[in-house]
Design a protein around this motif. Structure first.
Motif, PDB file in Angstrom:
ATOM      1  N   ALA A  90       0.841  -1.193   0.000  1.00 53.34           N
ATOM      2  CA  ALA A  90       0.000   0.000   0.000  1.00 53.34           C
ATOM      3  C   ALA A  90       0.876   1.241   0.000  1.00 53.34           C
ATOM      4  CB  ALA A  90      -0.903   0.002   1.237  1.00 53.34           C
ATOM      5  N   ASP A 112      -8.716   3.181  -3.877  1.00 58.71           N
ATOM      6  CA  ASP A 112      -8.821   3.740  -2.525  1.00 58.71           C
ATOM      7  C   ASP A 112      -9.261   2.638  -1.559  1.00 58.71           C
ATOM      8  OD1 ASP A 112      -9.433   5.104  -0.213  1.00 58.71           O
ATOM      9  OD2 ASP A 112     -10.987   6.370  -1.109  1.00 58.71           O
ATOM     10  N   ALA A 113      -8.433   2.385  -0.536  1.00 55.87           N
ATOM     11  CA  ALA A 113      -8.771   1.372   0.464  1.00 55.87           C
ATOM     12  C   ALA A 113      -9.245   1.992   1.775  1.00 55.87           C
ATOM     13  CB  ALA A 113      -7.568   0.471   0.734  1.00 55.87           C
ATOM     14  N   VAL A 242      -4.091   0.930  -2.669  1.00 52.93           N
ATOM     15  CA  VAL A 242      -3.585  -0.421  -2.913  1.00 52.93           C
ATOM     16  C   VAL A 242      -3.850  -0.793  -4.365  1.00 52.93           C
ATOM     17  CG1 VAL A 242      -4.012  -1.151  -0.526  1.00 52.93           C
ATOM     18  CG2 VAL A 242      -5.766  -1.541  -2.268  1.00 52.93           C
ATOM     19  N   GLU A 244      -5.699  -2.783  -7.142  1.00 52.90           N
ATOM     20  CA  GLU A 244      -7.063  -3.307  -7.210  1.00 52.90           C
ATOM     21  C   GLU A 244      -7.094  -4.802  -6.914  1.00 52.90           C
ATOM     22  OE1 GLU A 244     -10.869  -3.168 -10.305  1.00 52.90           O
ATOM     23  OE2 GLU A 244      -8.859  -2.619 -10.988  1.00 52.90           O
ATOM     24  N   GLU A 247      -7.914  -4.440  -1.711  1.00 51.40           N
ATOM     25  CA  GLU A 247      -8.542  -3.525  -0.764  1.00 51.40           C
ATOM     26  C   GLU A 247      -9.246  -4.232   0.392  1.00 51.40           C
ATOM     27  OE1 GLU A 247     -11.183  -3.501  -4.543  1.00 51.40           O
ATOM     28  OE2 GLU A 247      -9.068  -3.796  -4.004  1.00 51.40           O
ATOM     29  N   ASN A 248      -9.598  -5.495   0.210  1.00 54.28           N
ATOM     30  CA  ASN A 248     -10.257  -6.250   1.281  1.00 54.28           C
ATOM     31  C   ASN A 248      -9.317  -7.215   1.984  1.00 54.28           C
ATOM     32  OD1 ASN A 248     -12.882  -5.108   1.011  1.00 54.28           O
ATOM     33  ND2 ASN A 248     -13.185  -6.315  -0.844  1.00 54.28           N
ATOM     34  N   ILE A 252      -4.727  -4.932   5.279  1.00 53.50           N
ATOM     35  CA  ILE A 252      -5.056  -3.578   4.823  1.00 53.50           C
ATOM     36  C   ILE A 252      -6.264  -3.039   5.598  1.00 53.50           C
ATOM     37  CG2 ILE A 252      -5.868  -2.200   2.873  1.00 53.50           C
ATOM     38  CD1 ILE A 252      -2.914  -3.069   2.727  1.00 53.50           C
ATOM     39  N   LYS A 253      -7.251  -3.867   5.799  1.00 53.47           N
ATOM     40  CA  LYS A 253      -8.438  -3.435   6.552  1.00 53.47           C
ATOM     41  C   LYS A 253      -8.082  -3.083   7.992  1.00 53.47           C
ATOM     42  CE  LYS A 253     -12.320  -5.715   5.798  1.00 53.47           C
ATOM     43  NZ  LYS A 253     -13.260  -6.845   5.584  1.00 53.47           N
TER      44      LYS A 253
END
Length: 280
Positions: A90, A112-113, A242, A244, A247-248, A252-253
């Protein structure tokens, strides 16, 4: 045939799986059923305030089982390139308009994360200390990348120094200036270079992070700046970006959750005195 099957089974048993970006399972030398995972998140960031905020978040993430490795970059290009390549998980330095522009120009696939903070864009004194003192032929230094140049010009327009063509908006350049009664000259520079001409130009228009690096506090030193409740706050919120599809990712979350926590909000408010504002 049995020997081949046995070899395949052994290889499968020894393989170590990894998720894109955020860590590998530690080997279990003692043969226990499970062992706590060692999870690493590699993130690229510009030094101030992004790397400073991340280094504060690092302490919280460690307690949650994550090692955050922060690498500082001085420009706005490499942080996106290393995330696109997969070298980093990221980055933290940009807003969505810049990210969208970068994707369009470079063919990258960044998303966008998480929305983290907002930095008011400001007009700062150079050789002159008041906007009331603007005279014909004065020079103003502005960023030269697509989105930040537009942002600078919109701020100058809001303060009555120029008028842009109708509809120029977030893609405005100096070519879209319709009225320039003071015949202001514009030095279009790479964002990191703008603060360095404070002693040469009458005024400079700075990104929030470069203003901080130059030792400015927006609420005290800027001659004019974007309001914290303006549309710009929503448009130019700084994000965790990040590639594509990532993002999940669990790591990262968790990173985004920590950066939006009360602890980090307090750190931002205490340290930056309004130059950096947590995004709600």
């Amino acid at each position: 045939m049995k020997k081949k099957l046995l070899a395949v089974a052994l290889i499968g048993a020894l393989a170590v799986s990894s998720l894109s970006g955020c860590g590998k399972k530690a080997a279990n030398a003692k043969g226990k059923d499970k062992k706590e995972e060692t999870k690493t998140i590699k993130i690229a960031a510009t030094p101030i305030p992004h790397a400073e905020i991340l280094n504060e978040a690092k302490k919280i993430l460690k307690d949650k089982g994550y090692e955050l490795k922060v690498t500082e970059f001085e420009d706005y290009v490499q942080p996106n390139e290393v995330v696109e390549s997969g070298e980093y998980d990221a980055n933290y330095f940009q807003h969505v308009p810049y990210l969208d522009s970068f994707n369009d120009e470079k063919g990258t696939h960044l998303v966008d994360a998480g929305d983290i903070h907002y930095e008011p864009f400001g007009i700062y004194p150079g050789k002159k200390k008041s906007l009331d003192d603007v005279e014909k032929g004065d020079r103003i230094a502005i960023p030269n990348d697509t989105t930040n140049e537009a942002r600078a010009l919109l701020l100058l327009e809001a303060n009555g120094l120029i008028k842009l063509k109708e509809g120029a908006g977030l893609t405005a350049t100096v070519n879209d200036i319709e009225e320039n009664p003071k015949e202001i000259k514009f030095d279009e520079l790479e964002s990191a270079q703008v603060a360095r001409v404070v002693g040469e130009d009458e005024f400079v228009v700075l990104n929030g992070n470069y203003a901080l690096e130059a030792g400015y506090v927006v609420s005290k030193d800027a001659l004019a700046y974007e309001a914290s409740d303006s549309e710009a706050a929503k448009t130019y919120v700084n994000i965790i970006a990040v590639k594509e599809g990532n993002e999940n990712n669990e790591g990262i979350k968790e990173l985004v959750k920590v950066l939006k926590s009360d602890e980090i909000k307090k750190f931002i408010n205490d340290k930056y005195e309004g130059a950096v504002i947590p995004f709600e």
